[in-house]
Design an enzyme around this catalytic site. Structure first.
Site, PDB file in Angstrom:
ATOM      1  N   GLY A 177       0.830  -1.210   0.000  1.00  0.00           N
ATOM      2  CA  GLY A 177       0.000   0.000   0.000  1.00  0.00           C
ATOM      3  C   GLY A 177       0.863   1.259   0.000  1.00  0.00           C
ATOM      4  O   GLY A 177       0.660   2.179  -0.801  1.00  0.00           O
ATOM      5  N   HIS A 178       1.861   1.294   0.878  1.00  0.00           N
ATOM      6  CA  HIS A 178       2.756   2.459   0.908  1.00  0.00           C
ATOM      7  C   HIS A 178       3.510   2.584  -0.424  1.00  0.00           C
ATOM      8  O   HIS A 178       3.685   3.678  -0.946  1.00  0.00           O
ATOM      9  CB  HIS A 178       3.813   2.305   2.017  1.00  0.00           C
ATOM     10  CG  HIS A 178       3.265   2.267   3.412  1.00  0.00           C
ATOM     11  ND1 HIS A 178       3.251   1.119   4.166  1.00  0.00           N
ATOM     12  CD2 HIS A 178       2.733   3.246   4.182  1.00  0.00           C
ATOM     13  CE1 HIS A 178       2.747   1.397   5.360  1.00  0.00           C
ATOM     14  NE2 HIS A 178       2.410   2.666   5.398  1.00  0.00           N
ATOM     15  N   LYS A 190      -7.190   4.434   2.464  1.00  0.00           N
ATOM     16  CA  LYS A 190      -7.415   3.479   3.558  1.00  0.00           C
ATOM     17  C   LYS A 190      -7.715   4.243   4.857  1.00  0.00           C
ATOM     18  O   LYS A 190      -8.590   3.869   5.617  1.00  0.00           O
ATOM     19  CB  LYS A 190      -6.166   2.600   3.688  1.00  0.00           C
ATOM     20  CG  LYS A 190      -5.918   1.986   5.029  1.00  0.00           C
ATOM     21  CD  LYS A 190      -6.671   0.708   5.183  1.00  0.00           C
ATOM     22  CE  LYS A 190      -6.320  -0.071   6.429  1.00  0.00           C
ATOM     23  NZ  LYS A 190      -5.840   0.669   7.557  1.00  0.00           N
TER      24      LYS A 190
END
Ligand code: PAF
Length: 284
Positions: free
Chosen positions: A32-33, A146
């Site tokens: 995700g990062h 998120k």
């Protein structure tokens, strides 16, 4: 990729750069990062990622001390996706004295949902993000959807302080079973990991039941649908904090007319599975 630990080194590394893109993180990085860093790279300038576990946004009973610090691995991952500068200050560098000047975001946005269950959380987030913005002075900053409420709180802060920064939203990265990637997923046991996808499924069910009620009226009892979704998750052994549908614009509850009229909505949820608190959301 340059790794710097002080504000002075950071300024030197970025000297002359006028269009850097910034991805703030607390480390323990996952796909995700990395997708946020890849998105930041599309803006053409140097990409700066920060790694700093921000004490100010943790309540005393939360996991500040045990939050995973995986600096070497994080740097390898960042190098792999073409990050240009890693800014990893220690606490003495970022908070050389107690941080008594703080950013207090508006209660209407920041004391609900996450802010209700984690009092002071968004003050801690805004304070460190504003400080990091001043250190990095980016043109663009990328935040993941998120943390939907965080993204909105930061957007408002940037707008209210007239910061010359474009805030860009990154889509949530998910595992194959739908679980939103999160640094805290690492706390889950194998059995909890197999169960964890049910938070995103509960949000999908809530969104579906709302859409069904909108289509098939006449009654539209959103609190009852939220309660049903919450009870269903609790029956699986979770301890839900909230499962709710809000307006995307301000995270307030939609009116019946808005739900029927196509107002952009988002389903948001937070729940504890064992000792791990997970959050997720789904735009409707
Ligand atoms: O989303 C996070 O990881 C943190 O809240 C942030 C934005 C890096 C601030 O500490």
């Amino acid at each position: 990729m340059r790794i710097v630990h002080t504000i002075a080194e950071l300024r030197q590394a970025l000297a002359g750069a006028t269009r850097s893109a910034f991805v703030p993180t607390m480390g323990n990085l996952h796909e995700g990062h990395l997708s946020l860093v890849k998105q930041a790279k599309e803006h053409g300038g140097p990409v700066v990622a920060s790694i700093f576990v921000n004490r100010l946004q943790f309540a005393p009973h939360e996991d500040f001390d045990t939050y995973p610090r995986t600096f070497e691995r994080d740097c390898d991952l960042l190098r792999g996706v073409g990050c240009n500068v890693v800014f990893a200050p220690d606490e003495a560098e970022l908070y050389p004295e107690p941080q008594v000047y703080k950013v207090q975001p508006p209660a209407a946005l920041a004391d609900i949902l996450e802010g209700h269950f984690r009092p002071g959380f968004f003050t801690g987030v805004c304070t460190v993000v504003l400080k990091l913005f001043h250190c990095v002075q980016p043109k663009v900053a990328v935040f993941g959807k998120k943390d939907y409420q965080q993204l909105m709180v930061i957007r408002r802060m940037v707008q209210q302080f007239a910061l010359p920064i474009e805030v860009v939203a990154g889509e949530t990265a998910r595992a194959d079973d739908g679980l939103a990637l999160s640094s805290r997923n690492g706390y889950l046991s194998d059995a909890e990991r197999a169960e964890a996808m049910h938070l995103s499924m509960a949000l999908k069910d809530l969104a579906n039941s709302l859409q069904h009620a909108v289509r098939n009226g006449p009654s539209l009892d959103l609190p009852a649908l939220e309660q049903q979704a919450t009870s269903a998750l609790a029956a699986r052994g979770w301890q839900p904090d909230y499962l709710t549908v809000r307006r995307r614009a301000d995270l307030l509850a939609p009116t019946d007319d808005q739900m029927r009229g196509g107002e952009p909505l988002v389903a948001l949820g937070a729940a504890r599975l064992g000792k791990t608190r997970l959050i997720d959301n789904l735009e409707i």
